[in-house]
Design a protein around this motif. Structure first.
Motif, mmCIF file in Angstrom:
data_model
loop_
_atom_site.group_PDB
_atom_site.id
_atom_site.type_symbol
_atom_site.label_atom_id
_atom_site.label_comp_id
_atom_site.label_asym_id
_atom_site.label_seq_id
_atom_site.Cartn_x
_atom_site.Cartn_y
_atom_site.Cartn_z
ATOM 1 N N ASP A 359 0.813 -1.218 0.000
ATOM 2 C CA ASP A 359 0.000 0.000 0.000
ATOM 3 C C ASP A 359 0.842 1.262 0.000
ATOM 4 O O ASP A 359 0.315 2.365 -0.097
ATOM 5 C CB ASP A 359 -0.917 0.023 1.234
ATOM 6 C CG ASP A 359 -1.952 -1.093 1.204
ATOM 7 O OD1 ASP A 359 -2.380 -1.456 0.093
ATOM 8 O OD2 ASP A 359 -2.302 -1.600 2.282
ATOM 9 N N GLY A 360 2.162 1.121 0.130
ATOM 10 C CA GLY A 360 3.040 2.271 0.169
ATOM 11 C C GLY A 360 3.562 2.652 -1.197
ATOM 12 O O GLY A 360 3.316 1.977 -2.203
ATOM 13 N N ALA A 361 4.318 3.763 -1.228
ATOM 14 C CA ALA A 361 4.853 4.264 -2.496
ATOM 15 C C ALA A 361 5.853 3.299 -3.118
ATOM 16 O O ALA A 361 6.112 3.366 -4.325
ATOM 17 C CB ALA A 361 5.512 5.626 -2.278
ATOM 18 N N LEU A 362 6.439 2.401 -2.308
ATOM 19 C CA LEU A 362 7.364 1.383 -2.819
ATOM 20 C C LEU A 362 6.711 0.010 -2.848
ATOM 21 O O LEU A 362 7.383 -1.023 -2.780
ATOM 22 C CB LEU A 362 8.635 1.352 -1.957
ATOM 23 C CG LEU A 362 9.472 2.632 -1.966
ATOM 24 C CD1 LEU A 362 10.625 2.528 -0.976
ATOM 25 C CD2 LEU A 362 10.009 2.916 -3.363
ATOM 26 N N GLY A 363 5.389 0.007 -2.966
ATOM 27 C CA GLY A 363 4.650 -1.255 -2.954
ATOM 28 C C GLY A 363 5.052 -2.208 -4.056
ATOM 29 O O GLY A 363 4.994 -3.432 -3.894
ATOM 30 N N ALA A 364 5.482 -1.657 -5.198
ATOM 31 C CA ALA A 364 5.878 -2.523 -6.310
ATOM 32 C C ALA A 364 7.076 -3.392 -5.940
ATOM 33 O O ALA A 364 7.185 -4.549 -6.380
ATOM 34 C CB ALA A 364 6.205 -1.669 -7.536
ATOM 35 N N VAL A 365 7.974 -2.839 -5.102
ATOM 36 C CA VAL A 365 9.141 -3.605 -4.672
ATOM 37 C C VAL A 365 8.713 -4.785 -3.809
ATOM 38 O O VAL A 365 9.193 -5.915 -3.972
ATOM 39 C CB VAL A 365 10.122 -2.705 -3.889
ATOM 40 C CG1 VAL A 365 11.292 -3.511 -3.341
ATOM 41 C CG2 VAL A 365 10.629 -1.584 -4.790
ATOM 42 N N ILE A 366 7.794 -4.522 -2.875
ATOM 43 C CA ILE A 366 7.313 -5.580 -1.978
ATOM 44 C C ILE A 366 6.555 -6.645 -2.768
ATOM 45 O O ILE A 366 6.730 -7.843 -2.544
ATOM 46 C CB ILE A 366 6.407 -4.977 -0.884
ATOM 47 C CG1 ILE A 366 7.158 -3.875 -0.118
ATOM 48 C CG2 ILE A 366 5.930 -6.060 0.058
ATOM 49 C CD1 ILE A 366 8.385 -4.336 0.601
ATOM 50 N N ALA A 367 5.711 -6.206 -3.704
ATOM 51 C CA ALA A 367 4.905 -7.154 -4.477
ATOM 52 C C ALA A 367 5.763 -8.023 -5.392
ATOM 53 O O ALA A 367 5.410 -9.169 -5.686
ATOM 54 C CB ALA A 367 3.859 -6.399 -5.298
ATOM 55 N N ALA A 368 6.906 -7.500 -5.831
ATOM 56 C CA ALA A 368 7.722 -8.224 -6.816
ATOM 57 C C ALA A 368 8.420 -9.450 -6.243
ATOM 58 O O ALA A 368 8.883 -10.301 -7.001
ATOM 59 C CB ALA A 368 8.774 -7.268 -7.392
ATOM 60 N N VAL A 369 8.492 -9.561 -4.912
ATOM 61 C CA VAL A 369 9.233 -10.687 -4.334
ATOM 62 C C VAL A 369 8.384 -11.944 -4.195
ATOM 63 O O VAL A 369 8.885 -12.991 -3.790
ATOM 64 C CB VAL A 369 9.828 -10.309 -2.958
ATOM 65 C CG1 VAL A 369 10.827 -9.174 -3.105
ATOM 66 C CG2 VAL A 369 8.731 -9.938 -1.957
ATOM 67 N N ASN A 370 7.097 -11.843 -4.514
ATOM 68 C CA ASN A 370 6.217 -13.017 -4.480
ATOM 69 C C ASN A 370 5.581 -13.225 -5.845
ATOM 70 O O ASN A 370 5.321 -12.267 -6.580
ATOM 71 C CB ASN A 370 5.119 -12.844 -3.424
ATOM 72 C CG ASN A 370 5.670 -12.800 -2.014
ATOM 73 O OD1 ASN A 370 6.260 -13.768 -1.541
ATOM 74 N ND2 ASN A 370 5.498 -11.668 -1.344
#
Length: 481
Positions: A359-370
């Protein structure tokens, strides 16, 4: 020993802190009523600008305006800190601003500086005597020894213990920058991957339930692979450069000082430092001192008190002459204290945004690891590693630890490869930049004080991109694909 500059700096910092507290007293009272919450979902990428500005100042100003930077780096760092704090207080209110400053100061920055000062002082009291000569074989053996010691006494402890003898052994050589760079790679980072004592991310994992010997069991092979490749590359490079160097000057007095250790009591004090750090991790009495809404655990206060006492004991028990011969001075410690104060403050929004997850501005980074709900170890390795290169690797480790589920038993079992990837990324890639891990900047400052022309921020990254990134790619292919 003259400690006046350091004492003067501490008094000045205390005065500023007292003045700030007096000005902010109403906000402090407000903040003490309840614990405010910083929601990273409300922060856009512009909030990271002061942190980026701080990094660019460290990277560019020593080259573009060396005199200005040398004389005023503390003021420049304070300027970037204010560039974050003032808009933050206006936008989110003074209570949250004061709480965040106190939180990062009492729970992160002060413990960090106290530990670093203890290690810097104690290790700086150990002097290896004798005719140390920096030959390629001796240097490689020294780097290998430091790599092994880093998991026993921590990357900071091993780095502070060995950097001065290494610099002294190579003082006669024209080419020595590469030796310090590899020292940062191996001793200040990669070597600390086998125990919770080695590096802060692994210590946090230990506190979350990861077994003490789990890192040694699962990270030994990746560590040996990376270290082996780097030591081999160093030996080849040093052999070539050693052939171009002038031979070491012959002694004119005909007397060779025997190899030995001076200030050996500091080796016992290093063990005491390790014990004080472990105490804060294994003793949890459940008592905390509330400071304007920030709960400071009793174990942290006791640990810091012990570290301060150890620092004082080292200064008392080590002769001024021995420290002078060892080239000990407070300059590097003062520089690190000032710069990292601004880094710890300006990093607040970056960590908050990461904690907001997808949900944060760097959410794409978190989502990319799964992928399809399943963790991708290679993605975790590189995401945790790249962020740890520029942010504090300890909270970065925790963010991805929780992203992968946060259950230590599950992560050590079915998701062992994922936890290995997170751990290796956070520890290994702290070597990618000067600010990736605490001892990196310390080693750089000590080397520069000894006259070594260390690479700039971006110059150092050229070294890491050329040497570390290919080795990390090999690790990815061997262990995480």
């Amino acid at each position: 020993m003259d400690v006046t500059p350091f004492s003067r700096t501490l008094r000045r910092a205390a005065g500023l802190a007292g003045g700030a507290a007096a000005l902010l007293l109403p906000a402090l009272a407000w903040a003490s009523e309840a614990e405010p919450l910083l929601d990273g979902r409300l922060m856009g990428p512009l909030w990271v600008v002061p942190f980026v500005g701080m990094l660019l100042s460290i990277a560019v100003m020593p080259l573009a305006a060396p005199s200005l930077w040398h004389h005023h780096f503390g003021k420049i760092a304070a300027g970037w800190a204010l560039a974050f704090l003032v808009p933050f207080a206006v936008t989110f209110g003074p209570a949250l601003a004061v709480y965040e400053v106190l939180h990062v100061a009492l729970l992160e920055y002060i413990p960090f500086i106290v530990l670093l000062t203890a290690l810097f002082t104690v290790a700086g009291g150990v002097r290896l005597k004798g005719a140390l000569v920096g030959t390629p074989v001796a240097n490689t053996a020294g780097l290998a020894l430091g790599t092994a010691l880093a998991s026993v006494m921590g990357t900071t402890g091993a780095a502070m213990l060995l950097i001065r003898p290494l610099l002294r052994a190579n003082a006669h050589r024209r080419y020595k920058v590469h030796t310090v760079v590899f020292f940062i790679f191996l001793v200040a980072n990669i070597g600390g991957s086998l125990t919770p004592l080695g590096d802060p991310p692994l210590f946090l994992g230990f506190l979350k339930g990861v077994g003490f010997f789990w890192p040694a069991e699962h990270l030994l092979k990746p560590m040996l692979l990376v270290s082996g490749m780097l030591l081999a590359a160093y030996l080849v490079m040093d052999l070539v450069l050693y052939a171009r160097d002038e031979p070491p000057p012959a002694r004119t007095d005909g007397v060779a000082e025997p190899i030995g250790i001076e200030g050996g009591v500091n080796l016992l004090l290093l063990g005491a430092v390790v014990g004080a750090v472990l105490l804060s991790g294994v003793w949890h009495p459940g008592v905390a001192l509330p400071v304007f809404g920030v709960a400071v655990p009793l174990e942290s206060l006791v640990s810091q008190g012990l570290l301060i006492a150890i620092t004082a004991a080292s200064l008392r028990l080590t002769s001024a002459r021995s420290r002078a011969l060892n080239g000990f001075s407070w300059g590097p410690m003062v520089e690190v204290a000032k710069l990292f104060a601004a880094i710890f403050l300006t990093i607040i929004p970056a960590i908050a945004i990461l904690k907001a997850g997808t949900d944060g501005a760097l959410g794409a980074v978190i989502a990319a690891v799964n992928h399809d709900g399943q963790p991708v170890p290679a993605a975790y390795f590189w995401a945790a590693g790249i962020l740890s290169s520029f942010l504090d690797n300890a909270p970065t480790y925790l963010i991805f630890f929780n992203t992968a589920g946060g259950d230590a038993a599950h992560l050590m079992g079915e998701l062992a490869v994922t936890l290995t990837a997170i751990s290796a990324g956070a520890v290994f890639m702290g070597a990618n930049t000067y600010i990736g891990n605490a001892p990196n900047f310390m080693v750089k400052a000590i080397a520069e004080e000894r006259g070594v022309a260390m690479p700039s921020f971006f110059g150092y990254m050229l070294w890491s991109c050329a040497l570390l990134v290919p080795s990390f790619a090999v690790v990815t292919l061997v262990f995480f694909i």
